[in-house]
Design an enzyme around this catalytic site. Structure first.
Site, PDB file in Angstrom:
ATOM      1  N   GLU A  32       0.841  -1.309  -0.096  1.00 38.86           N
ATOM      2  CA  GLU A  32       0.117   0.102  -0.045  1.00 38.86           C
ATOM      3  C   GLU A  32       0.746   1.335  -0.048  1.00 38.86           C
ATOM      4  OE1 GLU A  32      -1.791   1.231   3.824  1.00 38.86           O
ATOM      5  OE2 GLU A  32      -3.644   1.584   2.582  1.00 38.86           O
ATOM      6  N   ASP A  33       2.080   1.244   0.654  1.00 43.56           N
ATOM      7  CA  ASP A  33       2.755   2.452   0.670  1.00 43.56           C
ATOM      8  C   ASP A  33       3.294   2.911  -0.362  1.00 43.56           C
ATOM      9  OD1 ASP A  33       2.155   2.761   3.440  1.00 43.56           O
ATOM     10  OD2 ASP A  33       3.629   0.990   3.857  1.00 43.56           O
TER      11      ASP A  33
ATOM     12  N   HIS B   1       1.147   5.784  10.393  1.00 40.48           N
ATOM     13  CA  HIS B   1       0.439   6.298   9.190  1.00 40.48           C
ATOM     14  C   HIS B   1      -1.032   6.847   9.669  1.00 40.48           C
ATOM     15  CE1 HIS B   1       3.140   3.318   6.625  1.00 40.48           C
ATOM     16  NE2 HIS B   1       3.440   4.788   6.474  1.00 40.48           N
TER      17      HIS B   1
ATOM     18  N   CYS C  91      -2.586  -2.148   4.494  1.00 43.54           N
ATOM     19  CA  CYS C  91      -1.366  -1.940   4.190  1.00 43.54           C
ATOM     20  C   CYS C  91      -0.537  -3.289   3.147  1.00 43.54           C
ATOM     21  CB  CYS C  91      -0.287  -1.728   5.150  1.00 43.54           C
ATOM     22  SG  CYS C  91      -0.341  -2.742   6.490  1.00 43.54           S
TER      23      CYS C  91
HETATM   24  C1  CIR Z   1       7.352   0.508   7.836  1.00 43.05           C
HETATM   25  O1  CIR Z   1       7.611   0.929   8.861  1.00 43.05           O
HETATM   26  O2  CIR Z   1       7.335   1.058   6.892  1.00 43.05           O
HETATM   27  C2  CIR Z   1       6.592  -1.097   7.772  1.00 43.05           C
HETATM   28  N1  CIR Z   1       7.446  -1.809   8.925  1.00 43.05           N
HETATM   29  C3  CIR Z   1       5.103  -0.858   8.168  1.00 43.05           C
HETATM   30  C4  CIR Z   1       4.384  -0.262   6.996  1.00 43.05           C
HETATM   31  C5  CIR Z   1       2.886  -0.569   7.191  1.00 43.05           C
HETATM   32  N2  CIR Z   1       2.141   0.186   6.290  1.00 43.05           N
HETATM   33  C6  CIR Z   1       1.203   0.746   6.400  1.00 43.05           C
HETATM   34  O3  CIR Z   1       0.392   0.812   7.217  1.00 43.05           O
HETATM   35  N3  CIR Z   1       0.674   1.411   5.456  1.00 43.05           N
END
Ligand code: CIR
Length: 260
Positions: A65-66, A160, A247
């Site tokens: 998702e990011d 987030h 995510c």
């Molecule tokens: C991070 O810190 O980027 C990852 N460990 C977790 C990302 C989770 N992403 C999200 O909630 N969209």
């Protein structure tokens, strides 16, 4: 057709980025099984699962998702706030180019997809340790031709914006009121998470059903009491990596009509 882009759990997941959580051992086999169950649930809800290529050396690749925002007219490839995570975007861009024209954020912008909550043609963007002012501004500029409103939102306490608030029905949000004010989102109503379940605000609404972590039964009951259909799943291992249900996928409509 509804598409859900996912990406396999990397064997290096235990080396993931962590911001608000202490590092704990992660059982990769269990995380992989939980992720497979997640894909299965999404499939049952009508999504065609399209997997981005495995990226064993990128610990956080599963949190696809990011890396992008897929809107009806365009896919925006983000520039994640964590420098390591920027290596995740190339493969996702290649995959998404089959579905949408691409637009890419460029330095100095940083933005994680987890910070963007879309409500129709409004994108609420959390100002976070991952998403900077230039990220918000570039997004606004890139999307101006398509008539989207980009509204920055303040929050605290979590990684987030969508850890603090997500949409669970046309008129309903699920939110942690200690982390985000619901006033920017009015007239939508925000159901508060149970105070003992602060991480319970991240829910994935797909085809009218809420996909939701089993770890938060009290908050789940609040949604059920409001008449929502909730599918529970165990994502406890992915939660140790500071991830939840939104995510692990990019969900969007395939098909020509989406472009118009
Ligand atoms: C991070 O810190 O980027 C990852 N460990 C977790 C990302 C989770 N992403 C999200 O909630 N969209």
């Amino acid at each position: 057709m509804l598409i859900a882009v996912t990406r396999p759990v990397s064997p290096t997941l235990a080396q993931c980025e962590l911001t608000h959580l202490a590092r704990e051992p992660i059982d990769i086999a269990r995380a992989t099984a939980q992720h497979a169950a997640y894909e299965e649930r999404l499939g049952e809800l009508g999504a065609g699962i399209v997997r981005a290529p495995a990226a064993p050396d990128l610990p956080d690749a599963v949190f696809v998702e990011d890396t992008a925002l897929v809107l009806a007219e365009v896919a925006v490839i983000t520039r994640p706030g964590s420098p390591r995570r920027r290596l995740e975007t190339a493969a996702v861009a290649t995959l998404l180019s089959a579905y949408r024209p691409l637009a890419c954020l460029t330095p100095p912008a940083t933005l994680d997809g987890g910070d963007v909550l879309q409500i129709e043609r409004t994108l609420f963007v959390g100002r976070s340790s991952r998403t900077n002012e230039a990220g918000v501004e570039q997004l606004r500029r890139l999307l101006a031709p398509f008539d989207y409103r980009v509204i920055p939102v303040e929050f605290t306490g979590c990684l987030h914006l969508k850890s603090a608030v997500t949409r669970i029905a046309d008129e309903l949000l699920l939110a942690n009121p200690d982390w985000v004010s619901s006033s920017p989102f009015r007239p939508l109503e925000a159901i508060p998470v149970d105070a003992r379940e602060p991480y319970g605000a991240n829910a994935l609404r797909i085809a009218g059903t809420v996909v939701y972590p089993a770890q938060f039964p009290r908050t789940r009951d609040r949604m059920v009491e409001r008449g929502l259909g909730v599918v529970s799943l165990d994502c406890s291992e992915l939660a140790k990596a500071e991830g939840a249900v939104t995510c692990c996928s990019l969900v969007f409509q395939d098909g020509e009509s989406a472009y118009r």
